[in-house]
Design an enzyme around this catalytic site. Structure first.
Site, PDB file in Angstrom:
ATOM      1  N   ARG A   8     -11.316  22.183  12.391  1.00 12.72           N
ATOM      2  CA  ARG A   8     -10.840  20.557  12.434  1.00 12.72           C
ATOM      3  C   ARG A   8     -10.561  20.491  11.190  1.00 12.72           C
ATOM      4  O   ARG A   8     -10.755  20.895   9.896  1.00 12.72           O
ATOM      5  CB  ARG A   8     -12.036  19.629  12.917  1.00 12.72           C
ATOM      6  CG  ARG A   8     -12.509  19.987  14.181  1.00 12.72           C
ATOM      7  CD  ARG A   8     -13.317  19.028  14.638  1.00 12.72           C
ATOM      8  NE  ARG A   8     -14.060  19.419  15.999  1.00 12.72           N
ATOM      9  CZ  ARG A   8     -13.806  19.270  17.078  1.00 12.72           C
ATOM     10  NH1 ARG A   8     -12.519  18.417  17.133  1.00 12.72           N
ATOM     11  NH2 ARG A   8     -14.265  19.641  18.172  1.00 12.72           N
ATOM     12  N   ARG A   9      -9.401  19.643  11.018  1.00 17.47           N
ATOM     13  CA  ARG A   9      -8.605  19.083   9.666  1.00 17.47           C
ATOM     14  C   ARG A   9      -9.787  18.357   8.735  1.00 17.47           C
ATOM     15  O   ARG A   9     -10.241  17.466   8.937  1.00 17.47           O
ATOM     16  CB  ARG A   9      -7.397  18.438   9.736  1.00 17.47           C
ATOM     17  CG  ARG A   9      -6.187  18.950  10.262  1.00 17.47           C
ATOM     18  CD  ARG A   9      -5.137  18.058  10.872  1.00 17.47           C
ATOM     19  NE  ARG A   9      -5.639  16.921  11.846  1.00 17.47           N
ATOM     20  CZ  ARG A   9      -4.715  16.266  12.294  1.00 17.47           C
ATOM     21  NH1 ARG A   9      -3.516  16.080  11.856  1.00 17.47           N
ATOM     22  NH2 ARG A   9      -5.281  15.479  13.351  1.00 17.47           N
ATOM     23  N   LEU A 391      -8.276  15.741  21.328  1.00 17.76           N
ATOM     24  CA  LEU A 391      -6.902  15.258  20.827  1.00 17.76           C
ATOM     25  C   LEU A 391      -6.733  15.002  19.398  1.00 17.76           C
ATOM     26  O   LEU A 391      -7.366  13.747  19.342  1.00 17.76           O
ATOM     27  CB  LEU A 391      -5.891  14.611  21.790  1.00 17.76           C
ATOM     28  CG  LEU A 391      -5.785  15.351  23.187  1.00 17.76           C
ATOM     29  CD1 LEU A 391      -5.077  14.356  23.910  1.00 17.76           C
ATOM     30  CD2 LEU A 391      -5.062  16.592  23.220  1.00 17.76           C
ATOM     31  N   GLU A 392      -6.445  15.739  18.640  1.00 23.98           N
ATOM     32  CA  GLU A 392      -6.419  15.253  17.170  1.00 23.98           C
ATOM     33  C   GLU A 392      -5.359  15.208  16.316  1.00 23.98           C
ATOM     34  O   GLU A 392      -5.148  14.886  15.066  1.00 23.98           O
ATOM     35  CB  GLU A 392      -7.276  16.650  16.320  1.00 23.98           C
ATOM     36  CG  GLU A 392      -8.752  16.688  16.743  1.00 23.98           C
ATOM     37  CD  GLU A 392      -9.325  17.867  15.937  1.00 23.98           C
ATOM     38  OE1 GLU A 392      -9.009  18.085  14.905  1.00 23.98           O
ATOM     39  OE2 GLU A 392     -10.534  18.343  16.397  1.00 23.98           O
ATOM     40  N   ASN A 393      -4.239  14.690  17.102  1.00 20.61           N
ATOM     41  CA  ASN A 393      -2.826  14.276  16.733  1.00 20.61           C
ATOM     42  C   ASN A 393      -2.365  13.098  17.383  1.00 20.61           C
ATOM     43  O   ASN A 393      -1.240  12.759  17.506  1.00 20.61           O
ATOM     44  CB  ASN A 393      -1.866  15.618  17.252  1.00 20.61           C
ATOM     45  CG  ASN A 393      -2.456  16.994  16.251  1.00 20.61           C
ATOM     46  OD1 ASN A 393      -2.120  16.730  14.831  1.00 20.61           O
ATOM     47  ND2 ASN A 393      -2.766  17.671  16.904  1.00 20.61           N
TER      48      ASN A 393
END
Length: 566
Positions: A8-9, A391-393
């Protein structure tokens, strides 16, 4: 997620960013007759006329736009954050409302040179148009300010439209003043629980916000086209109307709709789960963590999230392919048999959609239908009990809600629906992820927010807390617990080992202390909740593989503690 392949970013939050989180939206009231929008070319209808963008980072585009025929698109690159600015004429000792609509990557809006306190506000990546708003007051000798937008280093391009510096005429010849917007149309009930009603409506041209009325009384104001009204009585009918607002005033009320809450009982979906549950992500790839079969996952895990389903070339659709080669020859038949065996033992196995590299976009009715149909197909093929939204975007609450409700209609009441937002996604109920969770509260099993790879964040008391502490876990969980989710729909997501995340690892003891603090008001840090949440769902970890690499130390300590909660 994982530091090698799917991590994860990790986002670096400066003091300025943390301060920006604390800025609150200013309610829009009736404008003075002398007030105007002092910004020039505020809607970018004349290209970039009047605007200056650093390193040629900005361009005018015709699509997507918030209104009119133009918008700004600016792309950060290298050490440039794509700052686009305009010098705006203002009056001394005057108050102005600064706003803009943004979409895409991280977007910041601010004003400098005010002669008093310079201001800024921001939002993380957003799949749909979202309004940023703040206010500033000019100094005694201030006749101009610099209004700016910018993105963030290494992030995607942002879009901006309909910038407004609304207040007394500074004499610079800004754009025409807005007119009162029309009443919203299409108001409908999108979901109900025993204590809430979710609403959605059509966007109104020129509107900067919306006000929701329940039984004739104002209950909330939002910037988007959906809202969830909470704190309602079970099995009760309520009437709702919505108005549109901007700097010129408030529209007439919409047509009335009626929403009836469900009977009391435990909210959300999930079939048969223990009152307190442990969720673990299982890696469908080899990145240096212990390679596992589903049968290898310890019994302490009640929900096993298979990571990940992948996007296809069809908008919104996903597919799942077992990485047999990377998993030592683990066959599809063995995998399916292991899933059934776990289910026979009372466990739930779901498929996770997204992760750091996930690029699934659900942004219109077609992609929403594709998402629901494809996820259900994957569930049927492999025997999964449900889906995890990771969803991370960016997430569009309107169409993701539509997709999840369609999926629930296909899968039935036994559907397991979990979410794993980042900390920034759950700072406010106006955030897309939080909105989606509230919209589907009646079918939602649990939200396991990632309390890692984050940096400092605000707690529900408005104070800033650093990750890696009991206070960080409890004060941020409080936002969800007091923001509309049931305690049974809140879990604490942590990495299983120091190798499971870039930052934010805490020992199992800290996890257990946070669980005790939230459920029993014991073992708290400096933050102490105002009440207990004995129905708190439990905890989650990334991942069962990294847990196994560390000798299952996380599940051996946290699992029994979760299952022994009151």
């Amino acid at each position: 997620m994982d530091p090698v392949r799917r991590r994860r970013r990790t986002r670096l939050w400066s003091g300025a960013v943390t301060a920006a989180l604390a800025l609150s939206l200013t309610a829009v009231g009736q404008a003075s007759a002398a007030d105007v929008n002092n910004a020039k070319n505020a809607g970018f209808e004349s290209g970039l006329s009047g605007w200056t963008c650093s390193a040629n980072s900005g361009t005018a585009v015709s699509s997507p736009v918030h209104a009119g025929a133009g918008a700004l698109k600016a792309t950060p690159a290298g050490q440039d954050n794509a700052r686009c600015s305009q010098t705006v004429a203002v009056r001394p000792n005057a108050t102005y409302t600064l706003s803009a609509w943004v979409q895409g990557g991280y977007a910041y809006l601010g004003a400098s040179g005010t002669g008093t306190t310079d201001v800024s506000t921001w939002t993380p990546d957003s799949a749909s148009w979202k309004q940023l708003t703040t206010t500033f007051t000019t100094g005694a000798n201030t006749t101009s300010v610099s209004v700016y937008l910018h993105g963030w280093y290494g992030q995607a391009a942002y879009l901006a439209d309909d910038v407004s510096v609304y207040g007394p005429d500074g004499g610079g010849g800004g754009d025409p003043a807005p007119t009162v917007p029309a009443a919203p149309g299409g108001l409908a009930v999108s979901g109900t629980t025993s204590s809430s009603v979710s609403l959605a409506w059509n966007a109104v041209s020129g509107a900067t916000g919306y006000t929701v009325y329940r039984n004739g009384s104002k209950v909330t104001a939002v910037s988007g086209t959906s809202a969830t009204v909470t704190g309602l009585a079970a099995s009760t009918a309520y009437s709702f109307q919505v108005t549109a607002t901007n700097a010129a005033g408030e529209s007439a009320k919409s047509a009335t709709v009626t929403g009836t809450t469900t009977s009391s009982g435990n909210p959300g979906g999930g079939g048969t789960l223990p009152k307190h549950a442990v969720t673990g992500y299982w890696q469908n790839f080899n990145n240096g963590a212990t390679v596992q079969k589903i049968s290898d996952v310890p019994a302490q895990y009640d929900i096993i999230a298979v990571a990940f389903a992948d996007a296809t070339t069809t908008p919104g659709a996903v597919s799942f392919t077992l990485d047999s080669a990377g998993l030592g020859g683990y066959t599809v038949d063995q995998f399916k048999a292991d899933v059934k065996a776990k289910q026979a033992a009372g466990k739930k196995v779901i498929v996770s959609v997204g992760g750091q590299n996930g690029t699934v976009s659900v942004s219109d009715p077609t992609s929403a239908a594709n998402f629901a149909n494809s996820v259900y197909s994957v569930m049927q093929t492999y025997g999964f009990d449900g889906v995890d939204i990771d969803l991370e975007n960016g997430i569009n609450p309107t169409y993701m809600t539509q997709a999840l409700r369609s999926l629930a209609a296909k899968a039935g009441p036994s559907l397991i629906l979990t979410m794993a937002p980042q900390t920034i996604d759950m700072q406010s109920t106006s955030a897309g992820y939080f909105q989606t969770a509230l919209n589907v509260k009646d079918i939602l099993t649990v939200v396991n927010m990632q309390y890692y790879n984050s940096g400092s964040m605000l707690g529900c008391d408005g104070k800033v807390y650093s990750q890696g502490t009991v206070d960080f876990l409890t004060a941020l969980a409080c936002i969800q617990l007091e923001g509309g989710l049931a305690p049974s729909q809140v879990g604490l997501g942590l990495p299983a080992s120091t190798r499971g995340a870039g930052s934010g690892y805490v020992s199992p003891t800290v996890v257990n202390n946070a669980l005790d603090c939230l459920t029993k008001l014991t073992n708290c840090g400096s933050f102490k909740p105002s009440r207990t949440y004995p129905d708190l769902r439990g905890a989650m970890t990334w991942s069962t593989n990294w847990d196994a690499t560390a000798g299952n130390a996380w599940s051996n300590a946290v699992g029994p503690h979760v299952h022994a909660l009151p």
